[in-house]
Design a protein around this motif. Structure first.
Motif, short mmCIF file in Angstrom:
data_model
loop_
_atom_site.label_atom_id
_atom_site.label_comp_id
_atom_site.label_asym_id
_atom_site.label_seq_id
_atom_site.Cartn_x
_atom_site.Cartn_y
_atom_site.Cartn_z
N MET A 137 0.84 -1.19 0.00
CA MET A 137 0.00 0.00 0.00
C MET A 137 0.86 1.23 0.00
O MET A 137 1.85 1.31 0.73
CB MET A 137 -0.86 0.03 1.24
N SER A 138 0.48 2.18 -0.81
CA SER A 138 1.22 3.42 -0.88
C SER A 138 0.22 4.57 -0.86
O SER A 138 -0.68 4.63 -1.68
CB SER A 138 2.03 3.45 -2.17
N LEU A 139 0.37 5.43 0.11
CA LEU A 139 -0.52 6.59 0.20
C LEU A 139 0.30 7.84 -0.05
O LEU A 139 1.36 8.02 0.55
CB LEU A 139 -1.16 6.64 1.59
N ILE A 140 -0.16 8.68 -0.98
CA ILE A 140 0.52 9.94 -1.23
C ILE A 140 -0.39 11.06 -0.71
O ILE A 140 -1.53 11.20 -1.17
CB ILE A 140 0.75 10.18 -2.74
N ILE A 141 0.10 11.80 0.23
CA ILE A 141 -0.66 12.96 0.69
C ILE A 141 -0.08 14.17 -0.02
O ILE A 141 1.11 14.46 0.07
CB ILE A 141 -0.58 13.12 2.22
N ASN A 142 -0.92 14.81 -0.79
CA ASN A 142 -0.50 15.92 -1.63
C ASN A 142 -1.35 17.13 -1.23
O ASN A 142 -2.51 17.22 -1.58
CB ASN A 142 -0.74 15.51 -3.09
N GLY A 143 -0.75 18.01 -0.48
CA GLY A 143 -1.50 19.18 -0.07
C GLY A 143 -0.94 20.41 -0.74
O GLY A 143 0.25 20.47 -1.04
N LYS A 144 -1.78 21.39 -1.03
CA LYS A 144 -1.23 22.61 -1.58
C LYS A 144 -2.03 23.84 -1.18
O LYS A 144 -3.18 23.75 -0.77
CB LYS A 144 -1.08 22.52 -3.10
N TYR A 145 -1.35 24.95 -1.30
CA TYR A 145 -1.98 26.24 -1.10
C TYR A 145 -1.80 26.98 -2.42
O TYR A 145 -0.68 27.09 -2.94
CB TYR A 145 -1.31 27.01 0.04
N SER A 146 -2.90 27.47 -2.99
CA SER A 146 -2.82 28.14 -4.30
C SER A 146 -3.42 29.53 -4.22
O SER A 146 -4.39 29.76 -3.48
CB SER A 146 -3.62 27.36 -5.35
N GLN A 147 -2.83 30.42 -5.00
CA GLN A 147 -3.38 31.77 -5.08
C GLN A 147 -3.27 32.26 -6.52
O GLN A 147 -2.22 32.12 -7.15
CB GLN A 147 -2.59 32.68 -4.15
N PHE A 148 -4.37 32.76 -7.06
CA PHE A 148 -4.40 33.19 -8.46
C PHE A 148 -4.89 34.62 -8.54
O PHE A 148 -5.71 35.05 -7.72
CB PHE A 148 -5.35 32.30 -9.27
N SER A 149 -4.44 35.35 -9.58
CA SER A 149 -4.95 36.71 -9.73
C SER A 149 -6.31 36.72 -10.42
O SER A 149 -7.10 37.65 -10.26
CB SER A 149 -3.94 37.60 -10.46
N ASN A 150 -6.63 35.65 -11.21
CA ASN A 150 -7.95 35.57 -11.85
C ASN A 150 -8.80 34.52 -11.13
O ASN A 150 -8.25 33.64 -10.46
CB ASN A 150 -7.81 35.15 -13.32
N ASP A 151 -10.09 34.60 -11.31
CA ASP A 151 -10.99 33.61 -10.72
C ASP A 151 -10.83 32.28 -11.46
O ASP A 151 -11.08 32.21 -12.66
CB ASP A 151 -12.43 34.12 -10.84
#
Lengths: 303, 385
Positions: free
Chosen positions: B37-51
């Protein structure tokens, strides 16, 4: 276009027919290529997947390796998890039945002998630990002989037609090897009880054989590169428990070992680790000759 | 005879010596055969100038989830993979992934033959196609946070569907592999399982070799033929029915001094896609070519630290005035994007990344910032080249 394919196809057939006479052996590390060469000589075509200067833990599953694996009759690797980062994928992509785990063509050297450093607990916070024990078994010549016997049996099973030849080669190797062990043990007497600092625990079997003691490892955890803070701790540790030698392998970066050697004024030794890493370590015997002469020279005793 | 006797003697001694170092006997228990079993936890914080909800790529009708994702904190693309050898002939793999919309989907679930012989491998189930280079890579092995624009626009992120694949590895000294695939045709650029559930087919080949111990390369060419039946894209939905033919070339070159990638390494990667579509788009006859490429380099200049630069470019034929106001309207704009990233890995099981992209996919430029982490728990298989 079709003609090109026909020409290519015929050349493959011609090539396969030419190579058919020889047993195709895929070896993961130089030490096993050297051992296959001792036992099977020119009856085999040996492919060596890594050089003496490559870290066998971290190899890319390159297309060329898959191509070589496709044609292998026998795979000879350290096993015990050493090649876990690349070998399983190469085997699976090669579509070759001969060398699947469990088949006679799948030979893991470390699994033929008893292993040291078998962890009681397997947890990645402990670094790159191998559940099946330390896989760097080739630096104990006694274990090399056990592996040679197992490999001979395997060669005889896969290529029965050449059984007699493999048996002869083995007998010759064994006689010479036992003499060599006697000589090495005789000249290595001054090394008994010597305390060493190692980079990675890849020479555990060597020091176990020679009766040398590992005081501390430069890697904070197996497989994790030495960092400045931890090296400071190593220095404190060495003040409490002094060492006679700092040892690193030719395939490793020498920086941490150099630094601690200079700081603590302990002689530094670069060991070949495997066949081909130094100009004198050109065979298995040469590897041990060279390793011992480096250790003895560093201790200030001429061999 | 003497030799034989001495041999027997040594065998005895060796056997004796072996049993002296007895290995622990494996315990038999019901979880002995649990798959890896392999679990990948991929978290991110994103910020964009457009919607991001209004994201478009000028001239392209986009499949689902092809935008830059949600703003703020997000656990998208985390995945759980379970793999095992089923017996001596079959290998199985199952990957469930969390989408950017916080839904769980079965990304891959396939069986594959093991050592079928003569270089053949057969794979069946749901899986990522063997076309191109990046297509088979799971999100955690990408060198950037997101897919190249050309993958988003032409393949709807990544080509994967329910189907079957046959690969043949040639018995050559260098790497040479051919593959053919047939798919249900439910995924973009196909749609609604045309041709009685055999809507997509592909042919590809890959070749590669080492130049020396430090340099290696791989190149490939792929062809995809997809039938779309009322393929819906965008919102409000626009519909396409017709044929989609894709031709792609890929090239990767890797350099690792002395073959030790853990110390330093460099990777150059580029892929080109041409898509030719013919059919009916929103009840108008449509026949146009769309193409694009990306080129990226990633340099690990010291252990643990890597920097990367990527350039994306796309262009679409102007389909005519009948398409003004639809997603296919190019607005006279050729989409392009620049991305730069830096990442740090404590071990091969953890990675932190920062990425900035200047995205000119539409005439309105977007600045995109990402902070991302990948953590790999449990068994972690080898990565592809």
């Amino acid at each position: 276009m079709l003609r090109i394919f026909i020409v290519l196809g015929l050349s493959w057939l011609a090539f396969s027919a030419h190579a058919a006479g020889k047993l195709q052996v895929f070896t993961c590390e130089p030490e096993w290529a050297a051992l296959v060469n001792e036992l099977a000589g020119d009856r085999t075509a040996i492919y060596q997947a890594t050089t003496a200067l490559q870290d066998p833990h971290h190899i890319e599953a390159r297309p060329s390796l898959i191509a070589k694996m496709r044609k292998a009759d026998l795979l000879v690797c350290s096993g015990a998890g050493l090649e876990a980062g690349w070998l399983p994928l190469v085997i699976r992509q090669s579509a070759n039945r001969n060398i699947l785990p469990g088949q006679p063509g799948h030979f893991e050297a470390a699994m033929q002998v008893s292993r040291l450093d078998v962890p009681e607990r397997v947890d990645r916070s402990l670094g790159d630990v191998h559940a099946q024990g330390n896989p760097h078994v080739h630096l104990d010549p006694r274990r090399v002989l056990q592996i040679a016997a197992a490999l001979r049996d395997r060669l005889m099973m896969i290529d029965a037609g050449n059984s007699q030849y493999y048996q002869q080669r083995y007998t010759a190797f064994e006689t010479a090897w036992r003499d060599a062990i006697k000589q090495w043990e005789a000249i290595a007497k001054p090394l008994r009880g010597v305390n060493v600092v190692v980079h990675h625990r890849d020479s555990v079997y060597l020091f176990d054989w020679l009766g040398m003691n590992i005081v501390v490892s430069l890697e904070p955890k197996p497989g994790i590169a030495p960092a400045a803070g931890y090296l400071g701790e190593v220095k404190q540790h060495l003040k409490q428990q002094p060492a006679d030698l700092v040892v690193y392998a030719a395939y490793q970066h020498s920086r941490a070992a150099r630094w601690i050697s200079r700081e603590m004024n302990i002689p530094l030794v670069k060991l070949p680790y495997t066949v081909g890493a130094t100009p004198t370590a050109t065979s298995l015997k040469g590897l041990f000759d060279d390793t011992l002469s480096h250790l003895l020279a560093a201790l200030g005793q001429s061999s | 005879m003497k030799q034989f006797v001495s041999h027997m003697l040594w065998v005895g001694l060796i056997t004796g010596a072996t049993s002296a170092y007895a290995q622990p006997v494996p315990k038999i228990s019901s979880n002995q055969y649990n798959p890896a079993m392999s679990l990948i936890i991929n978290g991110k914080y994103s910020q964009f100038s457009n919607d991001p909800d209004n994201y478009t790529i000028a001239g392209f009708a986009l499949g689902e989830e092809t935008g830059p994702g949600e703003e703020g904190f997000n656990l998208g693309e985390s995945e759980l993979t379970i793999t095992a050898n089923i017996d001596d002939l079959f290998y199985g793999s199952f990957t469930a992934a969390l989408t950017a919309e916080d839904e769980v989907e079965v990304e891959e679930a396939y069986i594959e033959t093991l050592g079928l012989g003569s270089g053949f491998t057969i794979k069946a189930g749901r899986f990522f196609s063997g076309i191109g280079y990046l297509n088979q890579h799971h999100a955690h092995s990408w060198d950037f946070v997101d897919q190249p624009l050309v993958y988003k626009a032409i393949l709807g992120n990544q080509l994967g569907d329910d189907g079957v694949q046959v690969r043949w590895l040639a018995p050559t000294d260098f790497f040479l592999e051919f593959g053919v695939e047939a798919y249900r045709g439910d995924s973009f650029p196909a749609g609604n399982a045309a041709n009685s559930g055999k809507g997509t087919s592909t042919v590809f080949f890959h070749t590669g070799a080492d130049i020396n111990v430090s340099h290696s390369w791989q190149a490939g060419m792929s062809f995809i033929n997809a039938e779309a039946e009322a393929r819906e894209t965008g919102s409000p939905a626009e519909s396409f029915t017709g044929d989609s033919r894709i031709t792609a070339v890929d090239f990767v070159w890797k350099w690792a001094p002395q073959g030790n990638p853990k110390q330093t390494n460099f990777k150059l990667q580029l892929e080109y896609f041409l898509r030719q579509e013919e059919g009916t788009y929103q009840s108008n006859n449509y026949d146009a070519d769309q193409q694009g490429y990306y080129v990226q380099t990633v340099y690990q200049y010291m252990p643990k630290w890597r920097v990367g630069l990527r350039y994306d470019a796309l262009s679409a034929d102007d389909p005519g005035v009948a398409f003004n106001g639809t997603a296919l309207d190019t607005q006279g704009h050729d989409p392009e994007r620049w991305s730069a990233m830096v990442d740090w890995s404590r071990t091969e099981f953890s990675r932190l990344r920062f990425q900035y992209s200047r995205d000119d996919a539409s005439p309105d430029s977007d600045n995109q910032f990402y902070l991302q982490y990948f953590m790999s728990l449990g068994a972690h298989g080898a990565h592809r080249f």
